[in-house]
Enzyme design. Structure first.
Site, short mmCIF file in Angstrom:
data_model
loop_
_atom_site.label_atom_id
_atom_site.label_comp_id
_atom_site.label_asym_id
_atom_site.label_seq_id
_atom_site.Cartn_x
_atom_site.Cartn_y
_atom_site.Cartn_z
CG ASP A 296 -1.18 -5.75 -5.01
OD1 ASP A 296 -1.73 -4.81 -4.40
OD2 ASP A 296 0.04 -5.85 -5.18
CG LEU A 297 -7.24 -3.08 -4.88
CD1 LEU A 297 -7.99 -1.86 -4.38
CD2 LEU A 297 -8.20 -4.06 -5.52
CG ASP B 8 -2.88 -1.57 -3.47
OD1 ASP B 8 -1.89 -1.99 -2.83
OD2 ASP B 8 -2.84 -1.22 -4.65
#
Lengths: 159, 694
Positions: free
Chosen positions: B262-263, B306
């Site tokens: 996960d960004l 993301d």
């Protein structure tokens, strides 16, 4: 010429020729090709065998329906003891045509000797005339059967 | 042209009807053709027979004349009877030829038709002449001879013409016969062509159907490909991942891990540099994930947003090392479209051996998700493996979410009050409205956890409005009159829900709450959205006389507040700060500074979590006006609050003083208020990650 005058004329000639047909005189003959078996069909025999009556159109006439009477040819063949696949029908004027046995067995062709209650003479296509019940069976109202409707029948020869 | 194309387009629809119509047309056509042939044959027989009869007239006449002459001349072989028969036959022939059908043919063939009429009327005369015949008397032939001389030429010509006509008919018959053969051939050819056409039609249909099926198959395959591909990055999508995972379920003793990424900070990139930049960044991350596993059996997927996943074959060590490398690479600043972009990623992974017996591979998704959550809670930009205790928190969360959802809908969440007192006089100055809920399995749930679960389960609006309404109802207008201010803690992003402000305003209206009586304490949201709705909610609530409170100093002085015209009526001092007040000179300095700041902002200041009398003393010395905490008053149910209002809060104050400090030590103008330190503090350890996200 009216029918009456025709009859009168017919009477005149028969009287003149002195040839009143006797009941025993043969109307026509049924035989095998080699004449080993021969049956002269006479008025006596016909009376014995019995006749049937059809109302039908006759070939060589003007298309009216007539009542014809005569024995079933098959009965005469039985009488003669002849059973062939084909027969040659020969007329007094030597007109000849082959008729299959089926026409007698199945289609009930008769040897007409009376039309509208009057015995046929040579002049009106007698004394015997092969006639098919064309009114009862429209399939027989056909030039083929017409050509087999031999008038002035002289002989029926088993082939 | 277009008509032709339309027709061609409809060809598949009309092919079969056309073939059928051709057969239907062919049937009567061939029937009529055959009937024509049969009629032709019949006609030929008919004409041939009649013309033959006609041609025999000569033979019969000549026979009669010659027999009559021979008889008269005394030929012994001839008899009168024979002559009579010959006459009969002649007469019969004339009679036949005079009938209608024979006459028609004579007319058609231009025969001497008049001759027959004459002969028929002359027949009785001929008969009379014949009657005068005497054998051996040549002169008796005179009359018959005269008749013969008179008609013989015409009779011969008549028969000859009939014969010629018959021959002509025969020739014509041959032609007709040939024509009939041609007609038959044509009918036959037509049927053969139709038959071949039908066979070709069937074969074509089969071929077309097969080709169509092939094309359909190809298109399905292509669409599957598209269906399973993430359009932006070209790596697999969630459907592809789940499919693969399902397939792996059937592989015995499969050795692989699922890693979730996960960004961190993607939203900021998207917000500040634009969506195009965001997309470029996602492609960049996808390429890193792919490049990092280029020597390994692995596949990368993007789940949308993301979120990424990698399925990596190998043990947990491989997964850990891969995730570390990938996270490190993502964290490096990247030059994307002339912008230097720096983000980081959190990763969590779970290996097949984490699965307990009977669990399917899709449990790896849940595990990886929990591990990812742990990584985020641990401060992001790091990797965490799945650990079984995470499941306990997970299970608790899942069950509480369900139970709370039901409780909120049923109105089973109770309301309690945290009194906020004047630290100088110990008079009640405000209450904080809080939820109170007891779960059947897990017992009493702390308010912060209730709020957190509600927020995750999208229940914050119902919960907030529910307990506020309950508070209004439970206290009634007269008690409400005695409470100057009510605080309600809400997550900031509730303001982004279009119905929230309206809902709240209706409640205030319904219970006639005066302006300025309600203050909303804004809790910082994980992903705040300061959009149009947010601003509109602020405006509407402010217009309705609602004020705002915060303990986030940064938030209080944020420039966005000016954009939103958001003024804070209360600045709350966090309990972490309050706890330090007795111990640290520096903390006292910060608190004093904040008090000055609050005064500058014309905001009230409330100290939260005053649990010890030492703290209370310090805060009073520092002139903090308001406060709450165990040292002042416990949390009260509505009847308890009513009772305490009647009895006065001073009694509690007295107890506090008896227990702790002497009254003289307490500076009356200091205020304390108590709030949760952080959510994490009140949650069980296993739930730490959850709380940190708030």
């Amino acid at each position: 010429m009216s029918i009456l005058s025709k009859i009168a004329a017919g009477l005149a000639i028969t009287v003149a020729l002195g040839a009143v047909p006797a009941l025993a005189d043969p109307l026509f003959t049924i035989r095998t090709a080699d004449s080993a078996r021969t049956l002269d069909v006479t008025a006596d025999m016909m009376a014995r065998v019995g006749s049937v009556t059809y109302r039908t159109i006759l070939p060589g006439t003007d298309g009216a329906v007539h009542e014809v009477k005569g024995p079933l040819i098959q009965k005469l063949l039985d009488e003669a003891g002849i059973d062939a696949a084909n027969y040659m029908a020969v007329a007094l004027d030597n007109y000849e045509i082959e008729v299959p046995a089926e026409d007698f067995k199945a289609h009930g062709a008769i040897a007409a000797v009376e039309v509208d209650g009057k015995a046929l003479t040579v002049r009106d296509k007698g004394p015997a005339w092969i006639v098919y019940p064309a009114t009862d069976n429209p399939a027989l109202a056909d030039p083929l059967y017409e050509s087999r409707s031999v008038w002035q029948l002289k002989e029926l020869v088993a082939q | 042209m277009t008509a032709l194309r339309t027709l061609l387009g409809k060809l598949p629809l009309v092919r079969f009807p056309i073939i059928l119509a051709l057969f239907v047309i062919m049937l009567p056509v061939s029937y009529l053709g055959l009937a024509g042939i049969a009629d032709g044959i019949n006609n030929r027989l008919y004409f041939s027979a009649r013309l033959e009869e006609a041609s025999r007239l000569e033979l019969e006449a000549t026979t009669f004349f010659s027999k009559a002459e021979a008889f008269a001349e005394g030929d012994a072989r001839r008899t009168q009877k024979e002559v009579g028969l010959a006459l009969d036959l002649f007469w019969s022939r004339v009679d036949v030829l005079s009938t209608k059908s024979y006459r028609r043919i004579q007319e058609d063939e231009a025969l001497d038709e008049a001759l027959i009429t004459e002969l028929l009327s002359a027949m009785p005369a001929l008969e009379q002449a014949a009657a005068t015949l005497r054998q051996g008397k040549p002169e008796s032939y005179r009359d018959v001879g005269a008749f013969a001389r008179r008609y013989r030429e015409r009779i011969i010509a008549f028969s000859d013409d009939a014969n010629k006509a018959r021959r002509k008919r025969m020739n014509k018959a041959v032609e007709t016969h040939l024509k009939s053969v041609t007609t038959l051939k044509r009918i036959q050819i037509a049927y053969v062509v139709l038959g071949v056409g039908a066979v070709i039609y069937v074969l074509t249909e089969l071929y077309l159907t097969r080709r169509l099926n092939q094309r359909l198959g190809r298109s399905i395959a292509e669409n599957r490909q598209l269906l399973f591909t993430d359009h932006l990055t070209g790596i697999g999508n969630r459907a592809c991942f789940e499919n693969l995972l399902k397939e792996l379920d059937a592989v015995p003793q499969a050795d692989f891990s699922v890693i979730y990424f996960d960004l961190d900070g993607f939203k900021q990139v998207n917000d500040t540099l634009g969506h195009a930049m965001g997309d470029t960044l996602l492609k960049h991350v996808a390429s890193i994930l792919v490049a990092t596993h280029k020597d390994q059996a692995a596949a990368s997927f993007r789940f949308g947003g993301d979120e990424f996943a990698v399925l990596l074959v190998g043990g947990p060590e491989e997964a850990s090392s891969y995730a570390e490398r990938a996270v490190n690479r993502i964290a490096r600043p990247a030059v994307l479209a002339k912008n230097i972009v720096q983000v980081s990623a959190s990763a969590g992974f779970s290996h097949m051996r984490d699965l307990s017996a009977g669990e399917a591979t899709d449990a790896l998704m849940r595990n990886a998700d929990l591990a990812l959550y742990a990584a985020k809670s641990a401060g992001r930009n790091c990797v965490r493996p799945f650990a079984p205790p995470m499941l306990v928190g997970h299970e608790r969360k899942v069950r509480l979410e369900k139970a709370l959802s039901e409780a909120v809908r049923r109105g089973a969440v109770d309301v309690v009050f945290r009194p906020i007192l004047d630290l100088r006089t110990f008079a009640l100055r405000a209450v904080e409205v809080r939820p109170a809920w007891t779960d059947k399995t897990y017992g009493v749930i702390a308010p912060a956890e209730i709020r957190a679960i509600a927020e995750d389960g999208n229940l914050a609006l119902e919960l907030s409005a529910g307990i506020l309404g309950k508070a209004f109802r439970a206290l009634g207008p007269r008690v409400l009159q005695r409470i100057p201010t009510l605080y309600l803690d809400i997550p900031e992003n509730l303001l982004s829900q279009p119905t929230f402000a309206g809902h709240l305003c209706r409640l205030l209206d319904e219970f006639s709450i005066e302006r300025g009586r309600l203050q909303l304490e804004l809790r910082r949201a994980a992903k705040p959205d300061y959009g149009e709705t947010y601003l509109a909610s602020i405006r509407r609530l402010r217009d309705a006389g609602v004020a705002f409170a915060t303990k986030d100093i940064g938030r209080a002085i944020d420039r966005r507040n000016r954009l939103a015209n958001l003024d804070f009526g209360t600045l709350k001092l966090d309990r972490a700060l309050v706890e330090e007040v007795s111990r640290s000179e520096r903390s006292r300095g910060v608190v004093a500074g904040l008090a000055v700041l609050a005064r500058q902002m014309s905001a009230a200041i409330v100290a939260q979590g005053i649990d010890s009398t030492d703290d209370l003393k310090r805060l009073r010395q520092m002139n903090i006006a308001l406060g709450e905490g165990r040292a002042l008053s416990p949390v009260l149910s509505p009847p308890e609050l009513v009772k305490r209002l009647d009895e006065g809060f001073g009694a509690f104050d007295a107890v506090t003083r008896e227990k702790g400090a002497a009254p003289g030590d307490v500076a009356p103008d200091v205020i304390v208020k108590r709030e949760n330190r952080t959510v994490a503090d009140v949650l069980p350890d296993k739930f730490a990650g959850f709380g940190a996200a708030l």
